[in-house]
Design an enzyme around this catalytic site. Structure first.
Site, PDB file in Angstrom:
ATOM      1  N   LYS A 142     140.484  72.334  -9.826  1.00 41.88           N
ATOM      2  CA  LYS A 142     141.274  73.559 -10.014  1.00 41.88           C
ATOM      3  C   LYS A 142     140.674  74.413 -11.123  1.00 41.88           C
ATOM      4  O   LYS A 142     140.559  75.635 -10.985  1.00 41.88           O
ATOM      5  CB  LYS A 142     142.733  73.198 -10.326  1.00 41.88           C
ATOM      6  CG  LYS A 142     143.459  72.623  -9.116  1.00 41.88           C
ATOM      7  CD  LYS A 142     144.832  72.066  -9.456  1.00 41.88           C
ATOM      8  CE  LYS A 142     145.433  71.374  -8.240  1.00 41.88           C
ATOM      9  NZ  LYS A 142     146.780  70.811  -8.490  1.00 41.88           N
ATOM     10  N   GLN A 196     150.461  69.068 -13.225  1.00 42.24           N
ATOM     11  CA  GLN A 196     149.903  68.192 -12.196  1.00 42.24           C
ATOM     12  C   GLN A 196     150.825  66.998 -11.956  1.00 42.24           C
ATOM     13  O   GLN A 196     151.266  66.339 -12.895  1.00 42.24           O
ATOM     14  CB  GLN A 196     148.492  67.725 -12.610  1.00 42.24           C
ATOM     15  CG  GLN A 196     147.752  66.953 -11.555  1.00 42.24           C
ATOM     16  CD  GLN A 196     147.444  67.764 -10.295  1.00 42.24           C
ATOM     17  OE1 GLN A 196     147.258  68.975 -10.355  1.00 42.24           O
ATOM     18  NE2 GLN A 196     147.403  67.119  -9.157  1.00 42.24           N
ATOM     19  N   ASP A 198     152.589  76.608  -8.358  1.00 38.63           N
ATOM     20  CA  ASP A 198     152.638  75.599  -7.292  1.00 38.63           C
ATOM     21  C   ASP A 198     153.762  75.839  -6.284  1.00 38.63           C
ATOM     22  O   ASP A 198     153.802  75.192  -5.238  1.00 38.63           O
ATOM     23  CB  ASP A 198     152.881  74.214  -7.917  1.00 38.63           C
ATOM     24  CG  ASP A 198     151.587  73.470  -8.166  1.00 38.63           C
ATOM     25  OD1 ASP A 198     150.669  73.586  -7.339  1.00 38.63           O
ATOM     26  OD2 ASP A 198     151.512  72.757  -9.183  1.00 38.63           O
TER      27      ASP A 198
HETATM   28  N1  GUN Z   1     149.831  66.495  -6.848  1.00 46.24           N
HETATM   29  C1  GUN Z   1     149.480  66.403  -5.556  1.00 46.24           C
HETATM   30  N2  GUN Z   1     149.385  67.637  -5.017  1.00 46.24           N
HETATM   31  C2  GUN Z   1     149.693  68.510  -5.997  1.00 46.24           C
HETATM   32  C3  GUN Z   1     149.759  69.927  -6.060  1.00 46.24           C
HETATM   33  O1  GUN Z   1     149.534  70.666  -5.091  1.00 46.24           O
HETATM   34  N3  GUN Z   1     150.102  70.449  -7.261  1.00 46.24           N
HETATM   35  C4  GUN Z   1     150.369  69.678  -8.335  1.00 46.24           C
HETATM   36  N4  GUN Z   1     150.722  70.279  -9.482  1.00 46.24           N
HETATM   37  N5  GUN Z   1     150.323  68.367  -8.316  1.00 46.24           N
HETATM   38  C5  GUN Z   1     149.980  67.796  -7.143  1.00 46.24           C
END
Ligand code: GUN
Length: 282
Positions: A52, A96, A119
């Site tokens: 990311k 996350q 998100d």
């Molecule tokens: N953990 C697994 N997928 C995601 C996601 O799309 N965003 C976040 N923040 N954590 C995750």
């Protein structure tokens, strides 16, 4: 069978986002900003977060990284989120997941200002998807819709089957497919005779978390198959779909890696850039 090339589709969306991020910087004198919060050292999370942050650099979004130890206090996280909510330089915030078990995930996600929720996990945004209101959509489901649309096939009137009912993928994906006028069935670990559902699916989304779980014989000939799986085994990444046997039945299929994964990160960037403009223009 055609491969849905998530990497190539991502690259073209990222090109547009790069231009938009530059436009924002020209107009407002600072870069679009995304805060990335990680707690503990989950190895999969380490990889996702690194991807990311790298993607932010690629499109000219400034990332702000925050790393907390495994035993972080909830109050410290909430304090940081409050600060980021008020920050002039931060347009998107992501925490996350999964969080270490001692932390209250619901409470922490609910603390993020909904307009900075990159998100789309905040209850306000989750509710918005349910009601069909303008809102920030979770990245993986939003990316899945883009990948399906990239085939040029219509979604309206098709039978879509989603295997998985998580808050991050399955449930919001079902809502977005419904909004596109698909007839949607959500299957899960307690579903009886799964194949009787999947064999009826013109669009099949596999978000089960089990390596090569969906076999070719479960797929309707001519289906669009979207594989959300990210199963690591002996240093290799496997999808939830058995690619080889599925390729013999599907008309379109996403590979792992190089399908849903890159689109998820691209949608995160899209959410962040959109949230930056929305905040300035409203
Ligand atoms: N953990 C697994 N997928 C995601 C996601 O799309 N965003 C976040 N923040 N954590 C995750």
């Amino acid at each position: 069978m055609k491969i849905i090339d998530g990497k190539a589709i991502s690259a073209s969306v990222r090109k547009e986002l790069t231009a938009k991020a530059a436009e924002f910087e020209n107009k407002y004198g600072r870069k679009v900003g995304l805060a990335v919060v990680k707690v503990g050292a989950n190895p999969a999370s380490e990889v996702y977060v690194r991807n990311k942050i790298r993607a932010c650099e690629e499109v000219g979004v400034k990332s702000f990284s925050y790393n907390f130890p495994e035993d972080a206090e909830e109050s410290a996280l909430l304090e940081l989120i409050d600060e980021l909510n008020g920050s002039e330089n931060v347009d998107g915030i992501l925490v996350q997941l999964p969080l270490p078990s001692g932390l209250n995930e619901k409470k922490i996600l609910a603390r993020i200002a909904p307009e900075k929720d990159a998100d789309g996990f905040h209850v306000i945004n989750a509710g918005g998807i349910m009601l069909g209101l303008p809102c920030t959509k979770p990245c993986t489901p939003a990316g899945i819709i883009e990948l399906i649309k990239s085939t040029g096939e219509t979604i309206s009137g098709k039978n879509a089957v989603v295997i998985g009912r998580s808050n991050i993928v399955g449930k919001p994906c079902a809502m977005l497919l419904l909004a596109e006028n698909a007839t949607v069935t959500v299957c899960h670990s307690k579903t009886a005779d799964l194949a009787s559902h999947t064999l009826n699916a013109d669009i099949l989304v596999a978000a089960v978390g089990i390596k090569q779980f969906v076999k070719g014989e479960m797929i309707k000939p001519g289906a669009i198959v979207i594989d959300v799986g990210m199963n690591r085994s002996e240093g290799k990444l496997y999808g939830d779909v058995d690619f080889e046997s599925a390729s013999e039945r599907a008309a379109y299929i996403t590979p792992v890696p190089g399908g849903v994964g890159p689109m998820t990160v691209t949608m995160l960037l899209k959410n962040t850039v959109e949230s930056a403009f929305r905040c300035k223009e409203n």
